[in-house]
Write an enzyme that holds these catalytic residues in place. Structure first.
Site, PDB file in Angstrom:
ATOM      1  N   ASP A 236       0.815  -1.204   0.000  1.00 52.12           N
ATOM      2  CA  ASP A 236       0.000   0.000   0.000  1.00 52.12           C
ATOM      3  C   ASP A 236       0.856   1.264   0.000  1.00 52.12           C
ATOM      4  O   ASP A 236       1.888   1.334   0.668  1.00 52.12           O
ATOM      5  CB  ASP A 236      -0.892  -0.012   1.250  1.00 52.12           C
ATOM      6  CG  ASP A 236      -1.727   1.240   1.391  1.00 52.12           C
ATOM      7  OD1 ASP A 236      -2.674   1.393   0.604  1.00 52.12           O
ATOM      8  OD2 ASP A 236      -1.423   2.069   2.276  1.00 52.12           O
ATOM      9  N   GLU A 304       0.689  -0.538  -4.933  1.00 53.94           N
ATOM     10  CA  GLU A 304      -0.244   0.552  -5.181  1.00 53.94           C
ATOM     11  C   GLU A 304       0.527   1.861  -5.191  1.00 53.94           C
ATOM     12  O   GLU A 304       1.241   2.173  -4.240  1.00 53.94           O
ATOM     13  CB  GLU A 304      -1.317   0.615  -4.093  1.00 53.94           C
ATOM     14  CG  GLU A 304      -2.343   1.702  -4.346  1.00 53.94           C
ATOM     15  CD  GLU A 304      -2.733   2.488  -3.101  1.00 53.94           C
ATOM     16  OE1 GLU A 304      -3.870   2.975  -3.067  1.00 53.94           O
ATOM     17  OE2 GLU A 304      -1.911   2.626  -2.184  1.00 53.94           O
TER      18      GLU A 304
END
Length: 589
Positions: A236, A304
């Site tokens: 993330d 991401e």
């Protein structure tokens, strides 16, 4: 273990295997290829656990709920899932503020529940990817408490600075950096009497990756979950993990006059710093080494990061060819394309990724996620089938957010009182509705029963979309034609060699229609054709398909007048507004 030691160990293991076993047999070589390449044509199905299935009746989705629905995923054709964070958390940012990286959030279950999920997934042939959140922890993490207290070994676990004390006694932050969620990126701590960096909410202090102890702590976290049986990680917010070491002020962007807005500055010192590549390459080595020493599939990493294209390509590999993640998420269908896009726009952004991607790597296409409006809300409900056809027939990997296979839409009319998304709450009652991420996070719509079959609680953590009586899985399973059945048929289609290995050849037919072939010489070719506008089209593609060919429909949408098996004339293919078709081209004999 240091970076160099990991490489040395992996190399030494490889040499021992070669010395003892000699060259691999054909059977062993095939098994090795399957182990290493399993992910290259996958559809990764993202599960937002809080909204997937509630098993214990508290109105919140949980791990036993996910386990209970794995059979559904198997039946659909899904063989890999990645779950949004399930770790212990105060839930200020719904799991992206982690207080214990090696335990399960109590509302979601226990480590035993996780073990049961892995066991069931293995039984069904489904691989499990976990969300890994390395940029920041929760402010309730013991590490942060120790860092506040300047406990030995934790003094610099986070990014701390004094700021400046003005002559009038006012204390100001070290620089002008802004939080992604608005306001200063620096938060004052009374006990330590320093500012800490927090690029997201006040409850998410940024970890200091220039401290080797932090890297080691995160290595240990990855190792823990690898030992639990996961097949990899989605990393993330990787673009935020390092900041300028000199902590220089960022220049004004010139796009807004609101000094609290994240868009007020051009983020040249707080995003996409080059050190991030080295950290990801280190973690890639860790995963590769683990895979070499343990049975099971190659453990993979996906990242991401909303970043410029050239920077994203460096995640695949750097200029020296050092490997990073297997792939960085491609968000172009979210950030660059929408209901106003023309056919040429779709072809441009698809080809752009394929052209820039380093040779030997695999493309990916993300249609939706928990942070952005759903496909049906971005492109229109009539486009759901066509967008799934597009993603499923492009070369490489597809990423589906749970509910997109049903055509779920955002519930944008969630009331202020029911809103729980932190950025929306901070925006206030006048502005929350269009900022909130709650509308795309509403519970999965399984049936027309109470709470859409998601929970038997009297209330759920977010309200179920009111359209669940009509739009739900059970109805779509029972219907002769449905979004779900289109999606399911597309997953089956992906086993064809043309979609696994075929060349990609696009064509802009006109402003509203584009098409592309997936072909391997000497084999049948697949053609996808899509109308992106609200206008009926009749197109001639005879110059594009190398006549003579027979055209037969393989997949048609819910509202299409075409049917699977129907024969088409290449000189006159009729497309309704927003219609897509997947067609097989076969040579006349």
């Amino acid at each position: 273990m240091g970076f160099g030691k990991i490489i040395a160990l992996a190399v030494s293991v490889g040499l021992v295997v070669c010395f003892v076993q000699g060259g691999p047999s054909k059977k062993e070589q095939k098994a090795l290829e399957e182990k290493n390449n399993w992910w290259k044509n996958e559809v990764f199905y993202q599960i937002y656990p809080r909204s997937f299935q509630d098993n214990d009746g508290d109105g919140i989705g949980d791990l036993p709920g996910v386990t209970s629905r794995l059979e559904y995923l198997k039946e659909t054709g899904i063989t890999a899932i990645w779950m949004s964070p399930i770790f212990e958390s105060p839930m200020v940012d719904f799991g992206y503020d982690i207080s214990n990286y090696t335990n399960i959030h109590p509302e979601y279950g226990t480590l035993d529940d996780f073990d049961a999920l892995i066991a069931k997934a293995n039984e069904l042939g489904i691989k499990v990817i976990l969300d890994f959140v390395p940029n920041h922890s929760s402010d309730k993490h013991p590490w942060f408490a120790k860092s506040i207290a300047r406990e030995d070994g934790y003094e610099d676990f986070y990014v701390w600075e004094n700021g400046t004390l003005l002559e009038n006694g006012t204390r100001v932050p070290p620089n002008n950096w802004r939080s992604v969620f608005s306001g200063s990126a620096w938060e004052w701590n009374d006990e330590r009497e320093q500012y800490y960096l927090r690029q997201f909410t006040y409850a998410q202090p940024d970890l200091n990756y220039r401290n080797p102890a932090v890297v080691q702590a995160m290595d240990d976290t990855l190792q823990f979950w690898l030992n639990k049986g996961v097949a990899g990680f989605r990393i993330d917010a990787i673009i935020y993990i390092y900041e300028d070491i000199q902590q220089r002020d960022e220049p004004l962007s010139g796009t807004t006059s609101d000094p609290n807005s994240y868009d007020y500055l051009d983020h040249i010192y707080t995003k996409n710093q080059d050190e991030g590549y080295g950290l990801l390459q280190h973690w890639r080595q860790l995963l590769d080494n683990y895979s070499a020493l343990n049975e099971g599939p190659l453990r993979i990493m996906m990242t991401e990061g909303y970043a410029p294209l050239t920077k994203l390509m460096d995640y695949y590999e750097d200029a020296q060819g050092v490997q990073g993640p297997q792939f960085p998420f491609n968000f172009d269908f979210i950030t660059e394309l929408n209901a106003n896009s023309l056919a040429a726009d779709f072809v441009f952004f698809i080809e752009r990724w394929l052209i820039y991607m380093p040779r030997g790597h695999v493309a990916n296409w993300v249609m939706g996620n928990h942070d952005n409006p759903r496909v049906a809300s971005r492109f229109g409900a009539q486009s759901v089938d066509a967008m799934n056809m597009l993603m499923m027939t492009l070369p490489g990997i597809g990423v589906t957010y749970n509910g997109e296979e049903l055509g779920m839409i955002d519930y944008r009319d969630i009331s202020w009182e029911e809103t729980v998304d932190q950025p929306a709450c901070e925006a206030g009652i006048d502005n929350y509705k269009w900022i909130s991420r709650d509308p795309e996070r509403t519970p999965m719509q399984w049936s027309d029963e109470a709470n859409a079959g998601f929970s038997n609680a009297s209330a759920t953590w977010l309200p179920v979309h009111p359209n669940y009586k009509e739009l739900n899985l059970r109805n779509q399973q029972q219907a002769q034609r449905s979004h779900y059945k289109v999606y399911q048929s597309l997953l089956k289609l992906r086993q064809l060699s043309a979609l696994k290995n075929g060349a990609f050849i696009p064509e802009v037919v006109n402003r509203r229609v584009f098409a592309f072939k997936r072909e391997i010489k000497g084999q049948n070719t697949l053609l996808t054709i899509i109308n992106v506008k609200n206008q009926t089209e009749q197109v001639d593609i005879s110059d594009f398909i190398d006549l003579p060919n027979r055209l037969h429909v393989l997949v048609a949408g819910v509202d299409s007048e075409h049917r699977a098996g129907e024969r088409l004339s290449p000189e006159a293919i009729a497309l309704a507004p927003y219609e897509g078709l997947v067609i097989q081209l076969s040579k006349r004999k």
